[in-house]
Design a protein around this motif. Structure first.
Motif, PDB file in Angstrom:
ATOM      1  N   PRO A 131       0.845  -1.199   0.000  1.00 52.69           N
ATOM      2  CA  PRO A 131       0.000   0.000   0.000  1.00 52.69           C
ATOM      3  C   PRO A 131       0.882   1.251   0.000  1.00 52.69           C
TER       4      PRO A 131
ATOM      5  N   SER B   3      -4.714  -4.801  -2.409  1.00 49.34           N
ATOM      6  CA  SER B   3      -4.329  -4.860  -0.997  1.00 49.34           C
ATOM      7  C   SER B   3      -4.647  -3.555  -0.290  1.00 49.34           C
ATOM      8  N   GLU B   4      -4.658  -2.485  -1.084  1.00 47.46           N
ATOM      9  CA  GLU B   4      -4.943  -1.188  -0.458  1.00 47.46           C
ATOM     10  C   GLU B   4      -6.413  -1.098  -0.047  1.00 47.46           C
ATOM     11  N   LYS B   6      -8.135  -3.723   0.820  1.00 46.73           N
ATOM     12  CA  LYS B   6      -8.361  -4.686   1.894  1.00 46.73           C
ATOM     13  C   LYS B   6      -7.805  -4.124   3.197  1.00 46.73           C
ATOM     14  N   LYS B   7      -8.681  -3.521   3.959  1.00 46.12           N
ATOM     15  CA  LYS B   7      -8.220  -2.899   5.197  1.00 46.12           C
ATOM     16  C   LYS B   7      -8.826  -3.603   6.389  1.00 46.12           C
ATOM     17  N   PRO B  13      -4.053  -1.016   6.463  1.00 46.31           N
ATOM     18  CA  PRO B  13      -3.960  -2.091   5.475  1.00 46.31           C
ATOM     19  C   PRO B  13      -3.651  -3.437   6.124  1.00 46.31           C
ATOM     20  N   ASP B  14      -3.939  -4.488   5.373  1.00 51.88           N
ATOM     21  CA  ASP B  14      -3.665  -5.842   5.843  1.00 51.88           C
ATOM     22  C   ASP B  14      -2.273  -6.270   5.352  1.00 51.88           C
TER      23      ASP B  14
END
Lengths: 156, 84
Positions: A131, B3-4, B6-7, B13-14
């Motif tokens: 991220p 992924s961004e 998916k928090k 974030p995870d």
């Protein structure tokens, strides 16, 4: 006659000692020359000297091209150089930082017995992509509560 | 979903799929990851995630015999050494 001789022999060591003991004017014996004690230098304990970030390392575990910004698909390396000798535990704590919040990314430890300066590398990757944002890696030595070194970096 | 996107509940974030490693120029250095046990974890689940094989749980148990007496008893919050 024999009796006198025996007595004389028996007394003579005493007299001799007495004579030596009474020599008050005799100069003191010269000081015995002794070699200076060998200098004892304790080996320096292990300390973190340098932390460098990059997206690749060489065979020597050092980062060739230091970087502080990475792409989402990068493997991020922290090359940690130490000085001193002995047993030590190096721990790398990788974190994502957003405002005053942090999320743990990874925590890896190396236990080592250094006989000379060492180079150590820690690396992290994320197949689904990092991220974007701010990150940091903290290097702890032993059970210390405060890091020996901290490096901040960005993704994006 | 990236992924961004998916928090976790805390809005962060995870990072559960992060892969890591380490090495040293020092001879015979050992490397391990620190893993904090979560509710529902078992040694075989952790081994599956880390090594790709649940059967490798023994490796984790052996590395943590100082704090684990029974491989079936691990508790949330315990910090386990995961040998690399």
């Amino acid at each position: 006659m024999m009796k006198k001789t025996l007595v004389g022999l028996a007394l003579s060591p005493v007299l001799l000692l007495g004579t030596v003991g009474c020599k008050k004017d005799a100069p003191p014996p010269p000081p015995v020359a002794t070699a200076a004690p060998p200098a004892t230098t304790l080996p320096a304990p292990i300390a973190v000297s340098t932390v460098t970030l990059g997206n690749a390392i060489g065979a020597d575990k050092k980062v060739a091209v230091p970087a502080e910004t990475f792409t989402a698909k990068d493997t991020i390396y922290a090359s940690v150089e130490t000085t001193g000798v002995g047993q030590a535990r190096l721990r790398a704590l990788w974190s994502f930082v957003k405002g005053d919040k942090t999320a743990k990314v990874d925590e890896t430890t190396i236990e080592l017995n250094a006989v000379a300066p060492t180079v150590n590398e820690f690396h992290v990757s994320k197949p689904s992509g990092w991220p974007a944002g701010d990150y940091r890696v903290e290097i702890f030595l032993g059970d210390a509560a405060t890091p020996a070194a901290t490096k901040a970096f960005k993704v994006g | 979903m990236t992924s961004e996107d998916k928090k976790k509940d805390d809005g962060m974030p995870d990072f559960s799929d992060v892969q890591s490693g380490a090495s040293s120029t020092a001879p015979a250095a050992s490397v391990y990851e620190t893993y904090e046990v979560k509710a529902g974890d078992s040694l075989s689940k952790i081994a599956k995630r880390v090594y790709g094989k649940g059967a490798s749980w023994q490796k984790i148990f052996d590395a943590n015999k100082d704090i684990l007496k029974d491989p079936n008893k691990i508790f949330p919050g315990q910090k386990l050494k995961i040998p690399k």
